[in-house]
Scaffold this active site. Structure first.
Site, PDB file in Angstrom:
ATOM      1  N   CYS A 159       1.254  -1.161   0.188  1.00  0.00           N
ATOM      2  CA  CYS A 159       0.036   0.229  -0.286  1.00  0.00           C
ATOM      3  C   CYS A 159       0.599   1.404  -0.064  1.00  0.00           C
ATOM      4  CB  CYS A 159      -1.103  -0.069   1.228  1.00  0.00           C
ATOM      5  SG  CYS A 159      -2.227  -0.936   0.849  1.00  0.00           S
TER       6      CYS A 159
HETATM    7  N1  COA Z   1     -20.271  -9.167   7.895  1.00  0.00           N
HETATM    8  C1  COA Z   1     -20.909  -9.381   8.621  1.00  0.00           C
HETATM    9  N2  COA Z   1     -20.031  -9.571   9.908  1.00  0.00           N
HETATM   10  C2  COA Z   1     -18.900  -9.617   9.683  1.00  0.00           C
HETATM   11  C3  COA Z   1     -18.099  -9.638   8.298  1.00  0.00           C
HETATM   12  C4  COA Z   1     -18.788  -8.817   7.543  1.00  0.00           C
HETATM   13  N3  COA Z   1     -18.589  -8.644   6.154  1.00  0.00           N
HETATM   14  N4  COA Z   1     -16.949  -9.301   8.758  1.00  0.00           N
HETATM   15  C5  COA Z   1     -16.747  -9.808   9.916  1.00  0.00           C
HETATM   16  N5  COA Z   1     -17.648 -10.080  10.782  1.00  0.00           N
HETATM   17  C6  COA Z   1     -18.072  -9.850  12.369  1.00  0.00           C
HETATM   18  C7  COA Z   1     -16.745 -10.992  12.630  1.00  0.00           C
HETATM   19  O1  COA Z   1     -16.303 -12.168  12.535  1.00  0.00           O
HETATM   20  C8  COA Z   1     -16.441 -10.403  14.499  1.00  0.00           C
HETATM   21  O2  COA Z   1     -17.474 -11.098  15.276  1.00  0.00           O
HETATM   22  P1  COA Z   1     -17.169 -11.462  16.406  1.00  0.00           P
HETATM   23  O3  COA Z   1     -17.164  -9.940  17.628  1.00  0.00           O
HETATM   24  O4  COA Z   1     -18.905 -12.296  16.887  1.00  0.00           O
HETATM   25  O5  COA Z   1     -16.491 -12.286  16.215  1.00  0.00           O
HETATM   26  C9  COA Z   1     -17.277  -9.066  13.906  1.00  0.00           C
HETATM   27  O6  COA Z   1     -17.322  -8.795  12.536  1.00  0.00           O
HETATM   28  C10 COA Z   1     -15.532  -7.682  13.989  1.00  0.00           C
HETATM   29  O7  COA Z   1     -15.378  -8.228  13.366  1.00  0.00           O
HETATM   30  P2  COA Z   1     -13.362  -7.772  12.886  1.00  0.00           P
HETATM   31  O8  COA Z   1     -12.890  -8.582  11.841  1.00  0.00           O
HETATM   32  O9  COA Z   1     -12.566  -7.724  13.915  1.00  0.00           O
HETATM   33  O10 COA Z   1     -13.975  -6.227  12.606  1.00  0.00           O
HETATM   34  P3  COA Z   1     -13.118  -5.188  12.966  1.00  0.00           P
HETATM   35  O11 COA Z   1     -13.867  -4.126  13.080  1.00  0.00           O
HETATM   36  O12 COA Z   1     -11.438  -4.661  13.120  1.00  0.00           O
HETATM   37  O13 COA Z   1     -13.370  -4.112  10.548  1.00  0.00           O
HETATM   38  C11 COA Z   1     -11.520  -4.576   9.555  1.00  0.00           C
HETATM   39  C12 COA Z   1     -12.271  -5.196  10.211  1.00  0.00           C
HETATM   40  C13 COA Z   1     -10.539  -5.378   8.556  1.00  0.00           C
HETATM   41  C14 COA Z   1     -12.407  -3.315   8.665  1.00  0.00           C
HETATM   42  C15 COA Z   1     -10.401  -3.063  10.275  1.00  0.00           C
HETATM   43  O14 COA Z   1      -9.816  -4.397  11.146  1.00  0.00           O
HETATM   44  C16 COA Z   1      -9.965  -2.786   9.403  1.00  0.00           C
HETATM   45  O15 COA Z   1     -10.019  -1.889   8.206  1.00  0.00           O
HETATM   46  N6  COA Z   1      -8.634  -2.665   9.810  1.00  0.00           N
HETATM   47  C17 COA Z   1      -7.341  -2.079   8.864  1.00  0.00           C
HETATM   48  C18 COA Z   1      -7.361  -2.576   8.334  1.00  0.00           C
HETATM   49  C19 COA Z   1      -5.855  -2.194   7.454  1.00  0.00           C
HETATM   50  O16 COA Z   1      -5.281  -1.164   6.876  1.00  0.00           O
HETATM   51  N7  COA Z   1      -5.534  -2.914   6.591  1.00  0.00           N
HETATM   52  C20 COA Z   1      -4.523  -2.881   5.172  1.00  0.00           C
HETATM   53  C21 COA Z   1      -5.414  -3.442   4.252  1.00  0.00           C
HETATM   54  S1  COA Z   1      -3.397  -2.579   2.573  1.00  0.00           S
END
Ligand code: COA
Length: 376
Positions: A159
């Site tokens: 990225c």
């Molecule tokens: N739809 C519904 N629920 C979902 C889901 C979806 N698509 N994806 C995950 N969930 C659920 C999970 O199962 C979890 O459930 P639980 O609490 O019962 O275990 C809950 O939602 C939270 O999931 P989590 O993965 O911890 O979500 P989050 O709030 O951390 O958000 C991201 C996920 C990826 C959006 C976030 O962590 C993020 O953007 N992180 C930084 C990513 C980044 O910058 N990456 C760089 C890439 S270049």
């Protein structure tokens, strides 16, 4: 004779694929896949041998990421529950590659906006998260298509590729090795995304950007002075893709999910926010600049929550859209191109002397800052 060479950003270019997928369309296709999978594996699920897949939701995606839609190069196969991956006809060696094609469109726009003839460009850097082949370099194909007499090479820092590319280009200018360098970032991220993975299927989108870095001596009257560039990398497995020439298994094959993008999103969030915020504050201090005076932040576009926190730490207050614009809602995460799209689409209104920051961060971990000042 000019003794010092000062790099500036002369212009930027952007290519946006026509097709776009809304969260509603994406979730409908994903949930159809989940239903089919669960009914095909009903016995094994019932016996407790495998877990049923869970459906995705539009509400979760918007709340967790801020993404509402994303552009893609191939919409139909991505949404087809039997395919869920981009597909296009293989091109012959005589045809322009797909990454080069979109990179060239963005590059031509940057050249046009700078009033620059391609023959006056010295180098092309293709800076992106994924290259579609090992060699010849994508950059050399782009160079050839644009008719540039010089040199080109590919660079990948995930990225952060575009900001690393800008510093590399700026260093060529500073050293006097080039006067005009194109940094092209064609990001066809739909190819590395696992569209069957609920945790990440909503994250990425396709796009191409171009940044023309030049010696101030030849730059157009309106440009952006590059006040400083700073790069940082710290190894982490929290964002990883194991696809490569030493493994031949197709990433679509079951059990090969690690040959596509995988991440520990929560850890990334927690570890990258403080690292990047501190890096910006430290660099501002070196420039003897109060970071609160930055007129605009063009941050990496991965997650709206991350950007909110980083902007708050840097500016000392919650940033509004004007101070830290987002393109996440319509583009999703476009990897290294994200901060460049934000910059390209939100800089016309700034005035002569206004300062801003282009900043990217991601896998590696990697982070890059480019402090700029408008000359208008
Ligand atoms: N739809 C519904 N629920 C979902 C889901 C979806 N698509 N994806 C995950 N969930 C659920 C999970 O199962 C979890 O459930 P639980 O609490 O019962 O275990 C809950 O939602 C939270 O999931 P989590 O993965 O911890 O979500 P989050 O709030 O951390 O958000 C991201 C996920 C990826 C959006 C976030 O962590 C993020 O953007 N992180 C930084 C990513 C980044 O910058 N990456 C760089 C890439 S270049």
């Amino acid at each position: 004779m000019q003794l010092t060479h000062r790099p500036v950003i002369s212009a930027t270019g952007l290519f946006t694929p026509e097709a776009s997928i809304s969260n509603e369309e994406l979730v409908a296709s994903f949930n159809e896949y989940v239903e089919r999978y669960n009914s095909q594996h009903a016995d094994a699920i019932e016996a407790g041998d495998i877990d049923a897949l869970q459906p995705s939701s539009v509400e979760f995606i918007e709340k967790a990421s801020g993404i509402k839609s994303r552009h893609v190069m191939a919409k139909e196969p991505v949404l087809d529950p039997e395919i869920m991956s981009p597909r296009w006809d293989e091109r012959s060696n005589d045809q322009l590659s797909i990454m080069a094609e979109i990179g060239v469109i963005a590059a031509r726009q940057a050249l046009e906006r700078a009033g620059r003839d391609a023959k006056d460009v010295d180098a092309v850097l293709c800076a992106a998260s994924n290259m579609q082949r090992a060699y010849p370099a994508m950059a050399i194909e782009i160079q050839q298509a644009l008719g540039i007499d010089g040199f080109g090479f590919d660079m990948n820092v995930a990225c952060s590729s575009a900001t690393f590319g800008i510093q590399t280009a700026a260093d060529y200018v500073r050293a006097g090795n080039a006067k005009s360098v194109l940094v092209v970032s064609p990001e066809i991220t739909s190819g590395h995304l696992n569209w069957r993975d609920r945790d990440s299927h909503f994250i990425f989108g396709d796009v191409a950007t171009a940044v023309l870095v030049e010696d101030a001596a030849i730059a157009p009257a309106q440009h952006w002075d590059i006040l400083s560039t700073k790069l940082k990398t710290v190894f982490s497995n929290n964002i990883r893709n194991n696809f490569g020439f030493l493994n031949r298994a197709h990433p679509d094959t079951a059990g090969n999910a690690d040959k596509l993008f995988v991440q520990e999103g929560r850890k990334v969030f927690k570890e990258v926010v403080p690292m990047v915020a501190q890096m910006i504050i430290d660099e501002a201090e070196k420039l003897q600049m109060d970071p609160a005076t930055l007129r605009r932040l063009w941050l990496h576009q991965a997650n709206a929550g991350m950007n909110r926190l980083i902007a708050q730490r840097v500016l000392g207050h919650e940033a509004d859209d004007d101070e830290s614009p987002t393109v996440l809602d319509t583009y999703g995460n476009t990897s290294s191109a994200g901060s460049i799209i934000a910059f390209h689409s939100n800089n016309d209104d700034l005035k002569d002397g206004d300062t801003g920051l282009i900043c990217s961060f991601g896998a590696g971990y990697s982070a890059g800052t480019v402090f700029v000042r408008k000359v208008a």
